[in-house]
Design an enzyme around this catalytic site. Structure first.
Site, PDB file in Angstrom:
ATOM      1  N   ARG A  47      23.381  -6.710  -9.136  1.00  0.00           N
ATOM      2  CA  ARG A  47      22.618  -6.087  -8.030  1.00  0.00           C
ATOM      3  C   ARG A  47      22.509  -4.585  -8.280  1.00  0.00           C
ATOM      4  NH1 ARG A  47      25.368  -4.673  -3.778  1.00  0.00           N
ATOM      5  NH2 ARG A  47      26.483  -6.623  -3.484  1.00  0.00           N
ATOM      6  N   TYR A  99      -3.131   0.819   0.716  1.00  0.00           N
ATOM      7  CA  TYR A  99      -2.927  -0.633   0.715  1.00  0.00           C
ATOM      8  C   TYR A  99      -2.518  -1.065   2.124  1.00  0.00           C
ATOM      9  CZ  TYR A  99      -0.563  -5.038  -0.328  1.00  0.00           C
ATOM     10  OH  TYR A  99      -0.158  -6.343  -0.329  1.00  0.00           O
ATOM     11  N   ASP A 171       1.120   6.207  -4.887  1.00  0.00           N
ATOM     12  CA  ASP A 171       1.069   4.803  -5.322  1.00  0.00           C
ATOM     13  C   ASP A 171       0.063   4.758  -6.474  1.00  0.00           C
ATOM     14  OD1 ASP A 171       0.417   2.099  -5.688  1.00  0.00           O
ATOM     15  OD2 ASP A 171       0.721   1.609  -3.576  1.00  0.00           O
ATOM     16  N   LYS A 196       0.765  -6.059 -10.544  1.00  0.00           N
ATOM     17  CA  LYS A 196      -0.653  -5.930 -10.866  1.00  0.00           C
ATOM     18  C   LYS A 196      -0.844  -5.646 -12.365  1.00  0.00           C
ATOM     19  CE  LYS A 196      -0.816  -6.549  -6.451  1.00  0.00           C
ATOM     20  NZ  LYS A 196      -0.887  -5.471  -5.482  1.00  0.00           N
TER      21      LYS A 196
HETATM   22  C1  LIG Z   1      -0.357  -5.097  -4.296  1.00  0.00           C
HETATM   23  C2  LIG Z   1      -0.155  -3.680  -3.936  1.00  0.00           C
HETATM   24  C3  LIG Z   1       1.024  -3.264  -3.299  1.00  0.00           C
HETATM   25  C4  LIG Z   1       2.107  -4.244  -2.869  1.00  0.00           C
HETATM   26  O1  LIG Z   1       2.741  -4.812  -3.953  1.00  0.00           O
HETATM   27  P1  LIG Z   1       3.426  -6.284  -3.928  1.00  0.00           P
HETATM   28  O2  LIG Z   1       3.946  -6.413  -5.319  1.00  0.00           O
HETATM   29  O3  LIG Z   1       2.348  -7.265  -3.574  1.00  0.00           O
HETATM   30  O4  LIG Z   1       4.480  -6.247  -2.883  1.00  0.00           O
HETATM   31  C5  LIG Z   1       1.180  -1.917  -3.035  1.00  0.00           C
HETATM   32  N1  LIG Z   1       0.233  -1.016  -3.369  1.00  0.00           N
HETATM   33  C6  LIG Z   1      -0.912  -1.386  -3.979  1.00  0.00           C
HETATM   34  C7  LIG Z   1      -1.925  -0.341  -4.315  1.00  0.00           C
HETATM   35  C8  LIG Z   1      -1.150  -2.721  -4.279  1.00  0.00           C
HETATM   36  O5  LIG Z   1      -2.306  -3.078  -4.878  1.00  0.00           O
END
Ligand SMILES: *Cc1c(COP(=O)(O)O)cnc(C)c1O
Length: 372
Positions: A47, A99, A171, A196
């Site tokens: 962890r 998001y 982000d 992604k």
């Molecule tokens: C998909 C996404 C998230 C969230 O990520 P998860 O892995 O689905 O929890 C956050 N920010 C952006 C820009 C995203 O495309």
């Protein structure tokens, strides 16, 4: 080292005992202590730290030009941890076009813990500046934004945050470090949904936070990561590492295909608007050209004829699968307003596309027949 080299060698490691050229996936949850009670390898319990996860963290940190990284079990877990590192009564300024899951985390969860938030049009620096309060601790950006592909000037926003003694967090999921490096532009923390483009194959959920130095803010994030344990498994860490090995090549193909599709759509009579920062007509084109190496694989279009017409186009496509998410090798399309739900400001004739790395002629043919 150049980014392509870092990416191509992610998970490369020479094992002195077997001669293997890849690091093993280390599933062990615990590690042997020496007779004195110490931890001779530095590993204690998975962890808190796991060798495969640490390898992923090292690669992500170097891709973003940072020193430290904490990997999480999803992008949302990474996002929530950033807000968890703040205190009740703190205030955050958040790009309104972020998001929708990020906005939900702030509105539905952290509001109950007295985190104050102001959502702003972050492309308007005056709005960002005038939203700062004495208790503002963080400014949250996402550029290009979701789903309108708005572009925010990262360096200018970081300056505003720093003048107020606040952190600037970006982000960087959509651009990836191949196209944009927020830490170089003054951001303090970079957040990723590595689900992604970094994972890149729609087969692993994970996230990360990267920082420039072993800052106080990052130390809190590291502490929450190890205490709560919202961490990726060794296997998931390995899958992301495996994805990263081709990130540079995939991003080149995503950008190339998306650019061609954006130009095709912007000339099409059934298309009311195309949102892609690579188009010279896009409001953020000049800033994107300065802070990004290329314009990415995401675009949105608005279809003439409203929601019904947009849904019909999505229904007629064969090579674009109707599904949420993005960043995989396959093309996806989504009617955003319906997934974002009531209260969304997304136009109801908008379709968001994650352009894959298929042959672009095939994708254009499919779009042609679907638009009619
Ligand atoms: C998909 C996404 C998230 C969230 O990520 P998860 O892995 O689905 O929890 C956050 N920010 C952006 C820009 C995203 O495309």
């Amino acid at each position: 080292m150049n980014l392509e080299t870092i990416a191509a060698r992610a998970s490369h490691y020479l094992d002195p005992t077997t001669g293997a050229i890849l690091a093993p996936i280390q599933p062990s949850t615990t590690f042997e202590r020496d007779v004195g009670g110490g931890y001779p390898t530095g590993n204690v319990y998975s962890r808190v730290g796991n060798p495969t996860r640490q390898q992923l963290e090292a690669v992500l940190a170097s891709l973003e030009g940072g020193d430290v990284c904490a990997a999480f079990s999803s992008g949302s877990a990474a996002t929530a941890t950033v807000f968890q590192s703040l205190s009740a009564g703190d205030h955050v300024v958040v790009a309104e076009d972020c998001y929708h899951g990020t906005a939900n985390i702030i509105r539905d969860i952290f509001a109950r813990w007295s985190l104050e938030a102001t959502f702003v049009d972050a492309t308007d620096l005056e709005q960002v500046r005038s939203s700062i309060r004495p208790n503002t601790k963080l400014v949250w950006l996402e550029t290009p934004s979701n789903p309108m592909l708005k572009i925010t000037d990262i360096a200018a926003t970081a300056d505003i945050a720093h003048a107020a003694g606040a952190l600037c967090v970006c982000d960087n999921t959509w651009a990836t470090p191949m196209l944009q490096r927020p830490l170089d532009l003054g951001a303090d923390l970079v957040v990723h949904s590595t689900t992604k483009y970094l994972g890149g194959h729609s087969d692993v959920l994970s996230g990360a936070v990267i920082a420039n130095q072993d800052s106080e803010a990052f130390n809190k994030i590291r502490e929450i990561q190890g205490t709560y344990g919202a961490v990726p498994s060794a296997f998931d860490s390995w899958l992301v590492l495996r994805g990263i090995r081709t990130l540079h090549l995939r991003m080149r193909a995503h950008c190339e295909n998306a650019g061609q599709i954006a130009r095709f759509l912007s000339d099409h009579p059934k298309v009311e608007a195309v949102h892609y920062p690579g188009l010279p007509s896009h409001a953020g084109h000049a800033i994107a050209s300065e802070q990004m190496k290329d314009y990415g694989g995401m675009l949105s279009l608005q279809v003439v004829g409203g929601a019904e017409a947009a849904l019909q186009v999505a229904a007629k496509l064969n090579l674009f699968t109707r599904a949420t998410s993005l960043g995989g090798t396959e093309s996806l399309i989504e009617h955003r307003a319906s997934i974002e739900g009531p209260g969304t400001t997304t136009p109801d004739n908008l379709l968001r596309m994650s352009v894959g790395i298929e042959n672009v002629g095939d994708l254009l043919d499919d779009l042609s027949q679907a638009l009619g």
